[in-house]
Design a protein around this motif. Sequence first.
Motif, short mmCIF file in Angstrom:
data_model
loop_
_atom_site.label_atom_id
_atom_site.label_comp_id
_atom_site.label_asym_id
_atom_site.label_seq_id
_atom_site.Cartn_x
_atom_site.Cartn_y
_atom_site.Cartn_z
N SER A 31 22.75 2.44 33.17
CA SER A 31 22.37 3.84 32.97
C SER A 31 22.44 4.63 34.27
N LYS A 32 21.99 4.01 35.36
CA LYS A 32 22.01 4.69 36.65
C LYS A 32 23.44 4.97 37.11
N LEU A 33 24.32 3.98 37.00
CA LEU A 33 25.71 4.18 37.39
C LEU A 33 26.41 5.19 36.49
N LEU A 34 26.13 5.15 35.19
CA LEU A 34 26.73 6.11 34.27
C LEU A 34 26.34 7.53 34.64
N LYS A 35 25.07 7.73 34.98
CA LYS A 35 24.61 9.06 35.37
C LYS A 35 25.34 9.53 36.64
N ILE A 36 25.50 8.63 37.61
CA ILE A 36 26.20 8.99 38.86
C ILE A 36 27.64 9.35 38.56
N TYR A 37 28.35 8.50 37.79
CA TYR A 37 29.76 8.76 37.48
C TYR A 37 29.94 10.06 36.72
N MET A 38 29.07 10.31 35.75
CA MET A 38 29.19 11.54 34.96
C MET A 38 28.92 12.76 35.83
N THR A 39 27.88 12.69 36.66
CA THR A 39 27.53 13.82 37.53
C THR A 39 28.66 14.13 38.50
N LYS A 40 29.21 13.10 39.15
CA LYS A 40 30.30 13.30 40.09
C LYS A 40 31.56 13.80 39.38
N GLY A 41 31.81 13.31 38.17
CA GLY A 41 32.96 13.77 37.40
C GLY A 41 32.84 15.24 37.04
N ILE A 42 31.65 15.63 36.60
CA ILE A 42 31.41 17.04 36.27
C ILE A 42 31.56 17.90 37.51
N GLN A 43 31.01 17.44 38.63
CA GLN A 43 31.10 18.21 39.87
C GLN A 43 32.56 18.37 40.31
N GLY A 44 33.33 17.30 40.20
CA GLY A 44 34.75 17.37 40.57
C GLY A 44 35.53 18.31 39.68
#
Length: 72
Positions: free
Chosen positions: A43-56
């Motif tokens: 869950s923690k990694l998914l949140k990081i990946y999604m957040t960074k993807g959205i930011q990019g």
Amino acid sequence: MTTIITFNFNSNTLSYIDWILFGAAQSKCRHLSSVALDPKSHSKLLKIYMTKGIQGTAAIEGNTLSVDEIEK
């Protein structure tokens, strides 16, 4: 102005040590890909990946959202 980056790679220029290191790296990747994550880490990694993807994606469109703003 658009800048195009290209790479030329000639595997014939690699030494046998390079190929051994590539093989070792591939072995490590295969090993790690079969290790299960606990649900909390997942869950923690998914949140990081999604957040960074959205930011990019937002940055490509000219948006300057911060990580904190995206998480909200």
